[in-house]
Write a protein that holds these residues in place. Sequence first.
Motif, PDB file in Angstrom:
ATOM      1  N   ARG A 121       0.840  -1.207   0.000  1.00 32.92           N
ATOM      2  CA  ARG A 121       0.000   0.000   0.000  1.00 32.92           C
ATOM      3  C   ARG A 121       0.875   1.257   0.000  1.00 32.92           C
ATOM      4  NH1 ARG A 121      -2.361   1.154   5.702  1.00 32.92           N
ATOM      5  NH2 ARG A 121      -0.098   1.300   5.920  1.00 32.92           N
ATOM      6  N   ASP A 122       1.823   1.296   0.897  1.00 33.81           N
ATOM      7  CA  ASP A 122       2.682   2.479   1.014  1.00 33.81           C
ATOM      8  C   ASP A 122       3.510   2.700  -0.243  1.00 33.81           C
ATOM      9  OD1 ASP A 122       1.637   2.716   3.543  1.00 33.81           O
ATOM     10  OD2 ASP A 122       3.378   1.861   4.558  1.00 33.81           O
ATOM     11  N   ALA A 123       3.982   1.612  -0.849  1.00 32.28           N
ATOM     12  CA  ALA A 123       4.792   1.722  -2.069  1.00 32.28           C
ATOM     13  C   ALA A 123       3.964   2.263  -3.230  1.00 32.28           C
ATOM     14  CB  ALA A 123       5.383   0.360  -2.425  1.00 32.28           C
ATOM     15  N   LEU A 124       2.707   1.812  -3.336  1.00 37.22           N
ATOM     16  CA  LEU A 124       1.857   2.281  -4.437  1.00 37.22           C
ATOM     17  C   LEU A 124       1.413   3.723  -4.236  1.00 37.22           C
ATOM     18  CD1 LEU A 124      -0.383  -0.827  -5.239  1.00 37.22           C
ATOM     19  CD2 LEU A 124       1.561   0.055  -6.537  1.00 37.22           C
ATOM     20  N   ILE A 125       1.193   4.109  -3.003  1.00 39.63           N
ATOM     21  CA  ILE A 125       0.859   5.510  -2.732  1.00 39.63           C
ATOM     22  C   ILE A 125       1.955   6.413  -3.267  1.00 39.63           C
ATOM     23  CG2 ILE A 125       0.614   7.245  -0.903  1.00 39.63           C
ATOM     24  CD1 ILE A 125      -0.836   5.106   0.759  1.00 39.63           C
ATOM     25  N   GLU A 126       3.194   6.041  -2.998  1.00 39.41           N
ATOM     26  CA  GLU A 126       4.326   6.855  -3.460  1.00 39.41           C
ATOM     27  C   GLU A 126       4.503   6.749  -4.966  1.00 39.41           C
ATOM     28  OE1 GLU A 126       9.139   7.395  -2.659  1.00 39.41           O
ATOM     29  OE2 GLU A 126       7.970   5.983  -1.453  1.00 39.41           O
ATOM     30  N   LYS A 127       4.415   5.541  -5.507  1.00 37.26           N
ATOM     31  CA  LYS A 127       4.631   5.314  -6.935  1.00 37.26           C
ATOM     32  C   LYS A 127       3.610   6.067  -7.791  1.00 37.26           C
ATOM     33  CE  LYS A 127       5.734   2.891 -10.778  1.00 37.26           C
ATOM     34  NZ  LYS A 127       7.031   2.959 -11.480  1.00 37.26           N
ATOM     35  N   LEU A 128       2.348   6.047  -7.376  1.00 38.93           N
ATOM     36  CA  LEU A 128       1.266   6.617  -8.182  1.00 38.93           C
ATOM     37  C   LEU A 128       0.872   8.021  -7.761  1.00 38.93           C
ATOM     38  CD1 LEU A 128      -0.980   3.418  -8.410  1.00 38.93           C
ATOM     39  CD2 LEU A 128       0.611   4.297 -10.138  1.00 38.93           C
ATOM     40  N   GLY A 129       1.454   8.524  -6.682  1.00 41.03           N
ATOM     41  CA  GLY A 129       1.122   9.863  -6.227  1.00 41.03           C
ATOM     42  C   GLY A 129      -0.298   9.980  -5.709  1.00 41.03           C
ATOM     43  N   LEU A 130      -0.793   8.923  -5.075  1.00 42.77           N
ATOM     44  CA  LEU A 130      -2.164   8.943  -4.548  1.00 42.77           C
ATOM     45  C   LEU A 130      -2.248   9.946  -3.403  1.00 42.77           C
ATOM     46  CD1 LEU A 130      -2.824   5.091  -4.527  1.00 42.77           C
ATOM     47  CD2 LEU A 130      -3.254   6.743  -6.369  1.00 42.77           C
ATOM     48  N   ALA A 131      -3.182  10.867  -3.505  1.00 35.45           N
ATOM     49  CA  ALA A 131      -3.194  12.006  -2.577  1.00 35.45           C
ATOM     50  C   ALA A 131      -4.127  11.853  -1.391  1.00 35.45           C
ATOM     51  CB  ALA A 131      -3.570  13.279  -3.347  1.00 35.45           C
ATOM     52  N   ASP A 132      -5.037  10.849  -1.428  1.00 33.82           N
ATOM     53  CA  ASP A 132      -6.030  10.767  -0.351  1.00 33.82           C
ATOM     54  C   ASP A 132      -6.408   9.311  -0.086  1.00 33.82           C
ATOM     55  OD1 ASP A 132      -7.982  11.218   1.522  1.00 33.82           O
ATOM     56  OD2 ASP A 132      -9.350  12.300   0.192  1.00 33.82           O
ATOM     57  N   VAL A 133      -5.494   8.562   0.519  1.00 34.77           N
ATOM     58  CA  VAL A 133      -5.762   7.167   0.877  1.00 34.77           C
ATOM     59  C   VAL A 133      -6.158   7.112   2.345  1.00 34.77           C
ATOM     60  CG1 VAL A 133      -4.812   4.840   1.093  1.00 34.77           C
ATOM     61  CG2 VAL A 133      -4.192   6.264  -0.876  1.00 34.77           C
ATOM     62  N   ARG A 134      -7.314   6.556   2.609  1.00 31.01           N
ATOM     63  CA  ARG A 134      -7.860   6.513   3.960  1.00 31.01           C
ATOM     64  C   ARG A 134      -7.883   5.075   4.469  1.00 31.01           C
ATOM     65  NH1 ARG A 134     -12.972  10.752   3.015  1.00 31.01           N
ATOM     66  NH2 ARG A 134     -11.783  12.196   1.673  1.00 31.01           N
ATOM     67  N   SER A 135      -7.067   4.770   5.448  1.00 30.42           N
ATOM     68  CA  SER A 135      -7.023   3.425   6.030  1.00 30.42           C
ATOM     69  C   SER A 135      -8.076   3.341   7.134  1.00 30.42           C
ATOM     70  CB  SER A 135      -5.628   3.134   6.579  1.00 30.42           C
ATOM     71  OG  SER A 135      -4.704   3.022   5.512  1.00 30.42           O
ATOM     72  N   ILE A 136      -9.051   2.486   6.932  1.00 30.00           N
ATOM     73  CA  ILE A 136     -10.197   2.373   7.831  1.00 30.00           C
ATOM     74  C   ILE A 136     -10.091   1.082   8.635  1.00 30.00           C
ATOM     75  CG2 ILE A 136     -12.709   2.366   7.981  1.00 30.00           C
ATOM     76  CD1 ILE A 136     -11.514   4.928   6.768  1.00 30.00           C
TER      77      ILE A 136
END
Length: 244
Positions: free
Chosen positions: A90-105
């Motif tokens: 999850r953390d690697a893809l957030i950085e790779k794709l520039g995801l700006a609003d990932v909410r871990s529930i």
Amino acid sequence: MNALASKVSSAAVAASLPPADELDRSLRKASPHEVISAALKTVGRDRLALVSSFGTESAALLKVMADVDPAIPVIFLDTGWLFPETLAYRDALIEKLGLADVRSIKPAEEALSREDPDGELWYSNPDACCRIRKVEPLARALKPFSAWVNGRKRFQGGLRADIPVVEADGARLKFNPFANISREEIEAIFKLADLPSHPLVTSGFLSVGCMPCTSRTAPNEDARAGRWRGRGKTECGIHTMATS
């Protein structure tokens, strides 16, 4: 907001949305990029969420979404039973794709204390475990949204074999942009975008969920055969129960 006001609000939201079957007809042959773009145009960024497990094929859908708008909210259900490799992915893809609003529930502590104090509910009642760790948290997380996007594909078979591109999910719209896509097309997205694989794929895990209910898949098995093996269970419930 009390229960009556919540129902009235949900009804008002549903009344303002175009019919799901009408959208499905118009998007039946659309590309995943076009489906997500249509979802964004239909409800707006603040009312659209993408739900991702950050599993073995998730990067492809997240890549398409990021190409449309990397600030679309992404809901990730952190059940408390996930593999450490999934959290790292999850953390690697957030950085790779520039995801700006990932909410871990996460699940509600009250529900865990009441229904799963010993952490063994996955064994005695996997449906109840999925309910308190996935279904109920997702319903809570989706309250601000009018529509959501997920990554189910028809080629996965079972209850997914006939999914439409757009369907009604209670008061919300549910977009399935990968409904028509093939496994080869997903592989092409990974290759073209140089997307990393989930770390557990090389160990034989072709579909990854929670640790206690996920096993390796043999070469001659369906990709999801390792989920709830021997249980007669194929879905966690978030796609078989209305979230509204």
